[in-house]
Design a protein around this motif. Sequence first.
Motif: not given
Length: 521
Positions: A207-216
Amino acid sequence: MSKQVYLYKDIRDKIIHAIDTLADPVVGTLSPRGANVIYEDSAGNQYVTNDGVTIAKNIVLKDPVENAIIEVIKHASLKTNNEAGDGTTTSILLSQNLIKSGLKLIDEGWNPIELKKEFDKFGKILIGKLSDDLYKIKNDKDLFNIATISSNNDPVIAKDIVRVIKIVGENGMVFIEPHNKQVTEIVEDVGFNIQGGLTHQELRNNKNTFSATYENVPALITDKRLYHAEEAEAILKVALAAGHKSLVIIARDFLGRSADFLVANHVKGIINLLLIKDPGCTDKDNDSTRDLATYLGGKMVTEKTGKIVNKITMDDFCMIGKIYSDPNKTIITPKKKVNPELTMLISALRKEAEKDKDDKAIKRRLSSLTNGMVTIKVGGSTQMETQERMFRYEDAVNATRAAVKDGYLVGGGIAMLNAFNPKDYNPDLVSVFKKFCEASVRQIAINCGKHTDTVVNTIRASKNKHFGYNALTDRFEDLLKSGVVDPYKVTEMAIQNSISVTGVIISSNYLIVNEVEEKDK
């Protein structure tokens, strides 16, 4: 929207009031005996902190003139934090000191542009002098000392930070998040590093940063340049048919219609996508892409086979345990914890590195394969306590990594005090620069209830260049031996950015702000 134009000389008092309104709550937190600040967020929730960044971000004034000045100073101080990982409080303290001195000098007849030049010259000389007393991190004790100071003298946090830094090194990723338990836990993962990452803003999911996170999540790894929408469509069809709602594609490049097609499918909600361009994959070298496939226990789809359209199956995908990506880096952990092929690859690369210690390519590959990723799950009895501890963990991580990279100085404000030599500067400005270099020592004394002149004079009387006032023990002692140290980068950036913002303010003649509408008054 209409604008209001102000001459600086007509709003001088507002400028000073704005500076003090921002600085006073922030600088009052300096040192282990500094005070906390309770603040309220936009939703009406209350928190407590002594983190300078957080306090500064939450100070917003109704007066458009004063708020404009505050925003300029906040920008410079937050730049210090962004570049050095810490130092917002020191940056604001030095800015407050120098801006007020600069305005007074202009009142006395100094030309603002000439004064700015003198301030810039002073900053360059002072930063150059700091390096005369620079130390490099040599052992765990040095790491512990830096982490202790930056966590507001919490040895438990400092011990955790030493462990974390040894896992992730200089380039690994550290996540800090609240825990649903009272205890703090550290979750370790080995992570593969790619020096490149998120390319399209539409693909971010944090939400607050220009980034992405995924799991599995499954990943297609290829050394191909993906040009055509048909290639992209074929990849998505296979993943969707297998029931996957998210997908990572790591390729040499995304060109032509392929990128537009993939981003459009993500935006429409058909599938969650993360596209990673691997800068290590070139015409002559695809080792990094091949290493990643080995790292994940899978295979790479190669340019030579051309196996994309009508040929690709789920057997060509690898499984990722966790992936984090921003525009500068991507860090990936595997789904499989045991991988004999990876063990063999790392062993072979280490043997090659021993044979040729100057081979940067081998070192880069080893670094990518062996760096770590850590999640610090911070616990606490209440939400307020957890949030405050998270800020201290964040400060300690950032400051310690800065010290690992650039070294450290004796703390307690002593490094700047010792770096000052009146012979180096314009005689007419020596008193101003002396005051600037003593600012940290004096503010620590104020926060500890000490007489500032007594503290400064006691320090100057000693022949030991590391002698200073230890706010934690309430004693004068050798601060270097006591572990009171600061990252060099933090001090350097605080000086540089405070002088920069001072130059901006004192060399400006007008301030133009949005006029407050009647309905907003």
